[in-house]
Design a protein around this motif. Structure first.
Motif, PDB file in Angstrom:
ATOM      1  N   LEU A   1       1.197   2.886 -10.789  1.00 33.48           N
ATOM      2  CA  LEU A   1       0.167   2.490 -10.699  1.00 33.48           C
ATOM      3  C   LEU A   1      -1.075   2.085 -11.968  1.00 33.48           C
ATOM      4  O   LEU A   1      -1.362   1.079 -12.511  1.00 33.48           O
ATOM      5  N   ARG A   2      -0.211   3.279 -13.062  1.00 30.63           N
ATOM      6  CA  ARG A   2      -0.995   3.112 -13.751  1.00 30.63           C
ATOM      7  C   ARG A   2      -0.168   2.313 -14.880  1.00 30.63           C
ATOM      8  O   ARG A   2      -0.918   1.523 -16.132  1.00 30.63           O
ATOM      9  N   ASN A   3       0.966   2.089 -15.308  1.00 26.83           N
ATOM     10  CA  ASN A   3       1.826   1.134 -16.121  1.00 26.83           C
ATOM     11  C   ASN A   3       1.684  -0.105 -16.036  1.00 26.83           C
ATOM     12  O   ASN A   3       1.451  -1.383 -16.193  1.00 26.83           O
ATOM     13  N   PHE A   4       1.633  -0.386 -14.585  1.00 26.76           N
ATOM     14  CA  PHE A   4       1.284  -1.940 -14.148  1.00 26.76           C
ATOM     15  C   PHE A   4      -0.014  -2.335 -14.188  1.00 26.76           C
ATOM     16  O   PHE A   4      -0.306  -2.868 -13.245  1.00 26.76           O
ATOM     17  N   GLY A   5      -1.405  -1.494 -14.128  1.00 27.62           N
ATOM     18  CA  GLY A   5      -2.541  -2.062 -14.531  1.00 27.62           C
ATOM     19  C   GLY A   5      -3.305  -1.680 -13.196  1.00 27.62           C
ATOM     20  O   GLY A   5      -4.141  -2.973 -12.586  1.00 27.62           O
ATOM     21  N   VAL A   6      -2.556  -1.408 -11.612  1.00 25.22           N
ATOM     22  CA  VAL A   6      -3.191  -1.614 -10.466  1.00 25.22           C
ATOM     23  C   VAL A   6      -4.280  -0.741 -10.203  1.00 25.22           C
ATOM     24  O   VAL A   6      -4.406  -0.142 -10.266  1.00 25.22           O
ATOM     25  N   THR A   7      -5.722  -1.730  -9.580  1.00 20.31           N
ATOM     26  CA  THR A   7      -6.453  -1.142  -9.720  1.00 20.31           C
ATOM     27  C   THR A   7      -6.734  -1.025  -8.361  1.00 20.31           C
ATOM     28  O   THR A   7      -7.873  -0.133  -7.940  1.00 20.31           O
ATOM     29  N   GLU A   8      -6.357  -1.520  -7.475  1.00 18.65           N
ATOM     30  CA  GLU A   8      -6.344  -1.665  -5.820  1.00 18.65           C
ATOM     31  C   GLU A   8      -5.255  -2.588  -5.317  1.00 18.65           C
ATOM     32  O   GLU A   8      -4.520  -3.634  -5.721  1.00 18.65           O
ATOM     33  N   GLU A   9      -4.715  -1.331  -4.205  1.00 16.39           N
ATOM     34  CA  GLU A   9      -3.797  -2.052  -2.985  1.00 16.39           C
ATOM     35  C   GLU A   9      -3.730  -3.296  -2.184  1.00 16.39           C
ATOM     36  O   GLU A   9      -4.843  -3.537  -2.156  1.00 16.39           O
TER      37      GLU A   9
ATOM     38  N   LEU B   1       6.661  -6.257  -2.905  1.00 14.78           N
ATOM     39  CA  LEU B   1       5.620  -4.448  -2.129  1.00 14.78           C
ATOM     40  C   LEU B   1       5.291  -4.811  -1.051  1.00 14.78           C
ATOM     41  O   LEU B   1       5.866  -4.119  -0.593  1.00 14.78           O
ATOM     42  N   GLY B   2       5.007  -6.011  -1.071  1.00 14.30           N
ATOM     43  CA  GLY B   2       4.019  -5.695   0.731  1.00 14.30           C
ATOM     44  C   GLY B   2       4.020  -5.798   1.877  1.00 14.30           C
ATOM     45  O   GLY B   2       4.271  -6.343   3.562  1.00 14.30           O
ATOM     46  N   LEU B   3       6.187  -6.640   1.250  1.00 19.16           N
ATOM     47  CA  LEU B   3       6.840  -6.907   2.756  1.00 19.16           C
ATOM     48  C   LEU B   3       7.362  -5.759   2.874  1.00 19.16           C
ATOM     49  O   LEU B   3       7.737  -5.079   4.534  1.00 19.16           O
TER      50      LEU B   3
ATOM     51  N   LYS C   1       0.741  -1.276  -0.264  1.00 22.73           N
ATOM     52  CA  LYS C   1      -0.162  -0.044  -0.134  1.00 22.73           C
ATOM     53  C   LYS C   1       1.233   0.895  -0.036  1.00 22.73           C
ATOM     54  O   LYS C   1       1.929   1.021   0.529  1.00 22.73           O
ATOM     55  N   GLY C   2       0.814   1.839  -0.550  1.00 25.59           N
ATOM     56  CA  GLY C   2       1.308   3.505  -1.049  1.00 25.59           C
ATOM     57  C   GLY C   2       2.743   3.419  -1.485  1.00 25.59           C
ATOM     58  O   GLY C   2       4.027   4.170  -1.526  1.00 25.59           O
ATOM     59  N   ARG C   3       3.428   1.852  -2.095  1.00 24.07           N
ATOM     60  CA  ARG C   3       4.622   1.646  -3.011  1.00 24.07           C
ATOM     61  C   ARG C   3       4.761   1.936  -4.020  1.00 24.07           C
ATOM     62  O   ARG C   3       6.437   2.196  -4.661  1.00 24.07           O
ATOM     63  N   LEU C   4       3.621   2.210  -4.859  1.00 30.37           N
ATOM     64  CA  LEU C   4       3.757   2.382  -6.543  1.00 30.37           C
ATOM     65  C   LEU C   4       3.833   4.300  -6.635  1.00 30.37           C
ATOM     66  O   LEU C   4       2.474   4.122  -6.387  1.00 30.37           O
ATOM     67  N   SER C   5       3.980   4.689  -7.315  1.00 29.01           N
ATOM     68  CA  SER C   5       3.592   6.291  -7.570  1.00 29.01           C
ATOM     69  C   SER C   5       2.589   5.516  -8.742  1.00 29.01           C
ATOM     70  O   SER C   5       2.294   4.933  -9.373  1.00 29.01           O
TER      71      SER C   5
END
Length: 280
Positions: free
Chosen positions: A79-87, A118-120, A71-75
């Motif tokens: 988030l956009r480039n990796f297609g993340v829609t939920e952390e 990332l979640g570590l 959570k809060g680990r990606l800019s």
């Protein structure tokens, strides 16, 4: 949260976030006309993928498999480039189970690509710190070496900020690691040089977590491997070996990335005979 019991071992899937990746990359050389029948893409040819850690509880131990997207680990760009829609909301899931991040004894990392690791860590006072401060972090020695010294291909997924805050917790192993008498990690290679799987055998029941050599149920065919695999022939060989082992032992196959199934069993004809579906 979905749950499953394998012998004496209790399993619960936590919410580690999701992302959307190109379906062609996820299925390599397999034509879209084939893979899209098993795992539907969106209008951008992307497929939904989870990053959901598995909580294992046995003998008073709380053990995580993988760590989620964090959570809060990606800019915003990442988030956009990796297609993340939920952390990730792993900490909230643990609280729902009357646990905390401090209660985690081990984190079993099949490999250390960004979507698993990332979640570590978490941001604390503008610095990264360990998300699970009391846990041993188990991964293969080969994976740990490459994490710290990536090559020209792997440097895009092995980031120094993902290991510097937790390096004192890492316990690397060579070929096999006995987590408990009923749980072991086995180095396979394939998806990455250091990739490992998890085998649970308890009270004559078996569960195989083949991680990214079997990322979703739609990758059941041994030849259906990802374009992301560094050593695809090794992935094929290991997938053949362990799927056959699972069929012989009536095993559950569990998934980290599947948006539809948490775990399932196949018969010798490749048909699903038992399943734990993800509640969407």
């Amino acid at each position: 949260m979905e749950a499953l019991t394998v012998g004496r071992v209790k399993l619960t899937w936590l919410n580690g976030g999701n992302n959307y990746l190109d379906g062609g990359a996820m299925f390599g050389v397999v034509p879209k006309a084939l893979w899209s029948k098993k795992y539907p893409p969106n209008e951008k040819n992307q497929i939904e993928l989870r990053a959901d850690p598995l909580l294992i509880q046995v003998d008073g131990k709380n053990i995580l498999v993988e760590a989620g997207m964090g959570k809060g680990r990606l800019s915003e760009k990442q988030l956009r480039n990796f297609g993340v829609t939920e952390e990730s909301s792993v900490d909230e899931c643990l609280r729902h189970l009357e646990l905390s991040v401090e209660d985690i004894d081990m984190v079993l990392m099949t490999h250390l690509h960004f979507d698993h690791v990332l979640g570590l860590t978490k941001m604390k006072k503008e610095e990264l710190s360990s998300m699970f401060p009391n846990a041993q972090i188990i991964t293969s020695q080969i994976e740990w070496n490459e994490m710290r010294e990536p090559n020209i291909r792997s440097k895009n997924t092995y980031w120094k900020e993902n290991w510097q805050a937790i390096e004192n917790q890492v316990v690397p192993f060579s070929t096999q690691y006995e987590v408990t008498k009923e749980i072991k990690m086995v180095h396979t290679g394939g998806h990455s040089a250091g990739h490992s799987i998890i085998v649970i055998e308890s009270a004559n029941e078996v569960l195989l977590h083949l991680a990214d050599i079997l990322p979703t149920h739609a990758h059941q065919n041994p030849l259906w491997v990802m374009a992301y695999d560094d050593y695809p022939m090794t992935s094929i060989e290991q997938k053949q070996k362990w799927i056959q082992y699972g069929l012989v032992h009536n095993a559950w196959f569990s998934f980290y990335h599947d948006a539809y199934y948490r775990a399932l069993k196949w018969n010798e004809q490749g048909e699903i005979i038992e399943k734990v579906e993800r509640r969407r």
